[in-house]
Design an enzyme around this catalytic site. Sequence first.
Site, PDB file in Angstrom:
ATOM      1  NE  ARG A 251      -1.642   1.883   3.539  1.00  0.00           N
ATOM      2  CZ  ARG A 251      -1.487   1.774   4.865  1.00  0.00           C
ATOM      3  NH1 ARG A 251      -2.146   0.858   5.554  1.00  0.00           N
ATOM      4  NH2 ARG A 251      -0.658   2.579   5.505  1.00  0.00           N
ATOM      5  CG  HIS A 255      -6.059   2.421   6.467  1.00  0.00           C
ATOM      6  ND1 HIS A 255      -6.221   1.124   6.052  1.00  0.00           N
ATOM      7  CD2 HIS A 255      -7.239   2.776   7.054  1.00  0.00           C
ATOM      8  CE1 HIS A 255      -7.429   0.713   6.384  1.00  0.00           C
ATOM      9  NE2 HIS A 255      -8.063   1.683   6.990  1.00  0.00           N
ATOM     10  CE1 TYR A 264       1.295   2.682   8.784  1.00  0.00           C
ATOM     11  CE2 TYR A 264       0.040   4.283  10.060  1.00  0.00           C
ATOM     12  CZ  TYR A 264       0.200   3.531   8.911  1.00  0.00           C
ATOM     13  OH  TYR A 264      -0.713   3.611   7.899  1.00  0.00           O
TER      14      TYR A 264
HETATM   15  C1  LIG Z   1     -14.068  -5.968  12.395  1.00  0.00           C
HETATM   16  C2  LIG Z   1     -13.335  -4.707  12.087  1.00  0.00           C
HETATM   17  N1  LIG Z   1     -12.431  -4.250  12.951  1.00  0.00           N
HETATM   18  C3  LIG Z   1     -11.761  -3.100  12.723  1.00  0.00           C
HETATM   19  C4  LIG Z   1     -11.981  -2.387  11.585  1.00  0.00           C
HETATM   20  C5  LIG Z   1     -11.247  -1.056  11.336  1.00  0.00           C
HETATM   21  N2  LIG Z   1     -10.349  -1.190  10.210  1.00  0.00           N
HETATM   22  C6  LIG Z   1     -10.706  -0.768   8.978  1.00  0.00           C
HETATM   23  S1  LIG Z   1      -9.561  -1.152   7.839  1.00  0.00           S
HETATM   24  C7  LIG Z   1      -8.536  -1.852   8.977  1.00  0.00           C
HETATM   25  C8  LIG Z   1      -7.243  -2.467   8.547  1.00  0.00           C
HETATM   26  C9  LIG Z   1      -7.458  -3.592   7.597  1.00  0.00           C
HETATM   27  O1  LIG Z   1      -6.261  -4.096   7.120  1.00  0.00           O
HETATM   28  P1  LIG Z   1      -6.224  -5.105   5.913  1.00  0.00           P
HETATM   29  O2  LIG Z   1      -7.185  -6.213   6.157  1.00  0.00           O
HETATM   30  O3  LIG Z   1      -4.805  -5.491   5.715  1.00  0.00           O
HETATM   31  O4  LIG Z   1      -6.772  -4.316   4.669  1.00  0.00           O
HETATM   32  P2  LIG Z   1      -6.176  -3.019   3.982  1.00  0.00           P
HETATM   33  O5  LIG Z   1      -6.823  -1.859   4.644  1.00  0.00           O
HETATM   34  O6  LIG Z   1      -4.703  -3.064   4.129  1.00  0.00           O
HETATM   35  O7  LIG Z   1      -6.594  -3.102   2.550  1.00  0.00           O
HETATM   36  C10 LIG Z   1      -9.113  -1.774  10.243  1.00  0.00           C
HETATM   37  C11 LIG Z   1      -8.477  -2.260  11.476  1.00  0.00           C
HETATM   38  C12 LIG Z   1     -12.932  -2.890  10.698  1.00  0.00           C
HETATM   39  N3  LIG Z   1     -13.248  -2.276   9.565  1.00  0.00           N
HETATM   40  N4  LIG Z   1     -13.592  -4.053  10.965  1.00  0.00           N
END
Ligand SMILES: Cc1ncc(C[n+]2csc(CCOP(=O)(O)OP(=O)(O)O)c2C)c(N)n1
Lengths: 355, 355, 328, 328
Positions: A251, A255, A264
């Site tokens: 990425r 985010h 971070y």
């Molecule tokens: C159950 C849940 N917990 C926390 C979140 C908050 N949250 C949104 S995106 C994210 C990180 C997700 O990381 P990843 O699965 O690697 O996907 P990326 O954003 O890197 O595409 C978090 C913690 C959420 N959407 N759903």
Amino acid sequence: MIDEELVQLLSPEGERVEHPEYQSTLSGDEIFGLYRDMAIIRRLCNESTSLQRQGQLALWAPIQGQEAAQIGAGRAMAPTDFSFPTYREHGIAWCRGIPPENMLRLFRAVSNGGWDPQKYRHSVPTIVLGNQALHAVGYAMGIQRDGAEEAAITFFGDGASSQGDTLEAFVWAASFNAPIVFFCQNNQWGISTPSSLQSKVPLYRRAEGFGFPGVRVDGNDVLAVYEVTKRALESARVGGGPTLIEAYTYRMGAHTTSDDPTRYRIDAEVEVWKHRDPVERVKALLAREYEIKSSAFDEVGAEADVMALKLREDVLAMSRPDPITMFDNAYATEHPLVEEGRREMIELGISAGSH
Amino acid sequence: MIDEELVQLLSPEGERVEHPEYQSTLSGDEIFGLYRDMAIIRRLCNESTSLQRQGQLALWAPIQGQEAAQIGAGRAMAPTDFSFPTYREHGIAWCRGIPPENMLRLFRAVSNGGWDPQKYRHSVPTIVLGNQALHAVGYAMGIQRDGAEEAAITFFGDGASSQGDTLEAFVWAASFNAPIVFFCQNNQWGISTPSSLQSKVPLYRRAEGFGFPGVRVDGNDVLAVYEVTKRALESARVGGGPTLIEAYTYRMGAHTTSDDPTRYRIDAEVEVWKHRDPVERVKALLAREYEIKSSAFDEVGAEADVMALKLREDVLAMSRPDPITMFDNAYATEHPLVEEGRREMIELGISAGSH
Amino acid sequence: MATTTMTMAKALNEGLRRALEKDKKVLLMGEDIGKLGGVFRITDGLQKDFGEDRVIDAPLAESAIVGTAVGLAIRGYRTVCEMQFDGFVYPAFDQIVSQVAKLRKRSDGAYTMGLVIRLPFQGGIGAIEHHSESPEAYFAQTGGLRVVSCSTPNDAYWMIQQAIEHDDPIIFCEPKSRYWEKGEVDLDQAPHGLFETVVRREGSDVTVIGYGSTLKTILRAADTAATEGVSIEVIDARSISPLDLDPMVRSVEKTGRFVTVHEAPHMASIGSEIVAELTQRCFYSLRAPGIRVSGYHVPYPPTRIEEDYRPTVDRVLDAVDRVMGFEN
Amino acid sequence: MATTTMTMAKALNEGLRRALEKDKKVLLMGEDIGKLGGVFRITDGLQKDFGEDRVIDAPLAESAIVGTAVGLAIRGYRTVCEMQFDGFVYPAFDQIVSQVAKLRKRSDGAYTMGLVIRLPFQGGIGAIEHHSESPEAYFAQTGGLRVVSCSTPNDAYWMIQQAIEHDDPIIFCEPKSRYWEKGEVDLDQAPHGLFETVVRREGSDVTVIGYGSTLKTILRAADTAATEGVSIEVIDARSISPLDLDPMVRSVEKTGRFVTVHEAPHMASIGSEIVAELTQRCFYSLRAPGIRVSGYHVPYPPTRIEEDYRPTVDRVLDAVDRVMGFEN
Ligand SMILES: Cc1ncc(C[n+]2csc(CCOP(=O)(O)OP(=O)(O)O)c2C)c(N)n1
Ligand SMILES: Cc1ncc(C[n+]2csc(CCOP(=O)(O)OP(=O)(O)O)c2C)c(N)n1
Ligand SMILES: [Mg+2]
Ligand SMILES: [Mg+2]
């Protein structure tokens, strides 16, 4: 990065790489098509980021760096397949034919979805990490019951790989030999959480312990992603069961536009990945192997500009919904509490123009 | 059944089996001790089943067939280790020193727990499948923070291996390199669900994809279970991280006294497993290798009878709790709704004798 | 009118059978629902007759049962999910409130969440912990869901079919302690709409409102009260969310007094809701505030003492006495 | 009295810091709470100062965050779990209601579930779906839990410390839309007990009761009403479960009228509960039935229109008008 386990057909410099199991089957035109998709979706992403900066979107989740993973997978799908995305699958949505402005309705906070998921065979964005993996497995079980030669594919991130729902989906997919592809974009980060906290071993290996194959593909290599996904989908369609694909990518941006990655991660890491840019890589191949002229690339750029301009206009034209619409589609049939709310809102004189 | 993957030190006929990695370290006396435990716990289980049949228990979850798995694991634990059981770990509870009548308080429906989990370092029974695996990992994280040379161990069944909580526990244990042993008794059934529906490949292999070792042990071979568990616990205590142990065994009886296994499984299967009886196996070894006389076995039988008699007396003496106790320990501190309930009950004149 | 006598368990079984016959898109899914017929035998014989593809034995994971039913709904199927016991619905809570309840809205109506979650609920069978929960208020609080409960075999037979046919997702609460009680079932015609409140017994002094297992308790209390000269009107809410308030309002306008009864604790409960609504709607008719009889605000106790946790005839009568003799 | 001005976010940060300093057994755990300081920066700088062992960045799984906190509690630790947003607490729902709420009881008091679950709740920040939920009633319904909410920086600072010290498990609801608003914090002395209701503004005509984000809305409504000659008494419930009813009763006995305000839908809500309780306790003082102002019974809408979902000053005033002019 280039390790034994990684399926790669194109080096970061845009040179062909031999692989014992996978060969690219795409013509020059087709590869150019993938380039076009990636260039446009990158432009879409940039435009959206600036729309957000200008206060026109509530939020944006960029995909810079992940274009090859998404376009490779999106173009490998058949029209009859059905995909289950997260909030970040703009490239897949593009491949499914969803108008860009529809993708932005969620981020302009005028809709919780944005498009007709049945029409495009691409489900609504799923924000709760992992939930959609189970929907995809259920859908795949429906395909089985219909006796159709179709597949479901679900997208999730390295972070979501830790959620119970994702893991239960693995169990179920294996138990029912469901026609499904689990497509994990390991972009190294889940907000500030490094993927090493989600797994101490390469993520793709998790599949084997559940009884189905896992493949790690260079997620910045659109040719490899395309072939790996295509084969997995084909296998699913003819009863070969599930596959987990780990698209190893990065990425490049934040985010979301609310995030501050400088807190971070170090710049040096981002620099390393710049050299693996998925768009530049395929561009280099096209220029060298197919002698595509820079004018052709420029044309794509111009096309992307047109798309971006229209997107901007469409977004600006997207007005605040009439508040009364919050009562629509909450239920399929009449519901007294919904009617009561609707009545109250009308009595209070609230309408689209009231804020 | 005897496959390459299975750690076995004692054949179903009670003959020693060589294993490249594991050797039995137990003396004849110690093996006799294990036999005694198994014989007594079997007796406990039979007595409980008959107490249930006689209407003295609301329910009973038998462990016939799983004595070696539980006694082997239970005796491998150090007093300072902490275990997190399901509803079926009577053998572990026995090894932790919990008085048998305490184990039956749950099944007589006079308590939702039954013993002091801190005193015995054996948690309360967990009925919701998978929940306890996370508790164990959290406890193990506490051990780490205390810098203690201790380990946590959690028990669950083949069925519970499909629950999100169990799988998230795998993720966390690996991420934090927690001092924990996951002990899965694959007794082939989760009520009527065959273990093949939970996994198409041997369950122990699931661990590797999460980044820690899995071992399949003959769960009807107490010597093998003991050694495998001991080594896994030792490794956990000194920073070696988690291990998944799959004890391959069989639930000879019904799921619980409410269950009717004839509806879903065939007698022939049960017959096959009868020949692998865990108690007979070690008895054969003791008789042949250590020349233990039948009188010694008889003594254990007599001891078990005494235990059973006392158990029966204790259970019959376990009277209906005073209903007012339902308000105790719901909260640590005063709570108005609890006080209100208590007051109402007193005003209604409800007391232990009122039903 | 072709009526026949059967238990509630059998009525549910027959209702499910009829739904499976009528619509090929109807599936059943749950733990042990195949050969075993479910731990309560509600699905007895159905896998044998409709096959493993339609009556699906699930691996043991509730979130997956509901989550895959969502995917099946997107594909056009209607899945009846069986939760083995009320206390095991919580692992599926996220899928229920974040997805099942919200997907129609999120998809602007493109998705129909045609699924039913069957929940053997409430206590009274002497089980161990987690087998006697009353989680209905959690679901009633949630916009996007509907919650209903049956209290008779006839309702069980018809309501399960109506729920399956309905296009909204429905939490279907079955009072497990009444599974084995018999009643008349009319095989020809549904007695009521799915979301209708029904007056089970007419009376003039106090209205007592319940659902599920508590109906029988309330009817008994009404018998006893009658011998003491107090006339209780007994109302079966049937639809827990939304509530069908009009029949309740009519009753309370007549009696001026009411009591609600359920096994769940009273805090933020269906009882609270009924009291709030009826107070507002019948303010000047009320001769006393509505009183709630409920479980206590503690974990469900070991079942040797559950009958003192669940509303008893005595507690209902006590509440009736209190509203009858109300003085502030 | 050493008071200082800070935002609620900072007050929580300082409160957590003080708790970490005071008791070595206190841990923080959550997604992105380390280097990032949490998405709301509530834990900013704490991992740097207290180390990765005490301020634990969690893999992304809420059930595991709460489930491991249970295990840590058994080992004697006190973990403050951060749920990133309200809508992500549901995957942990099972651990919360089946374990956190029940383990003290199940262990006959041997286990102390000393853990706090921090929940940035309610809407108002223009976020996407699942980031604006009000799940407090689910937890309030559950015996074994306590639920509190802060509405000022001073309360935030003190209540988080009180919650961590308390031996019962506590759902700690933080009105995320107020994180950036400033207020005076008294660093020396807690203003109130953790479970105490507080009158925020005295008045004589109508009592309006809220918590969390709605307090500010209510206070504004009171300002407006005052200019129209209506005197509103504003009550901050603070403790959502259990409710501290006595101050509410005293107020309603004085005013004879009341309104409750929260963002959650009104069905089986905290509003329903307050109406039910106050109706019973103040029956003869009531000049009108209590009215609930709440979110609607639909999924939380896209946030461009959230201000018409959340109780506004207008809606509060409308409800005040209705109770003032009540006729059946
Ligand atoms: C159950 C849940 N917990 C926390 C979140 C908050 N949250 C949104 S995106 C994210 C990180 C997700 O990381 P990843 O699965 O690697 O996907 P990326 O954003 O890197 O595409 C978090 C913690 C959420 N959407 N759903
Ligand atoms: C979350 C949850 N779902 C369903 C149940 C009901 N249930 C109790 S035991 C059981 C089977 C468990 O099988 P397994 O894990 O193999 O353990 P075993 O009983 O064989 O020891 C089921 C489905 C439960 N206790 N918890
Ligand atoms: Mg990621
Ligand atoms: Mg089993």
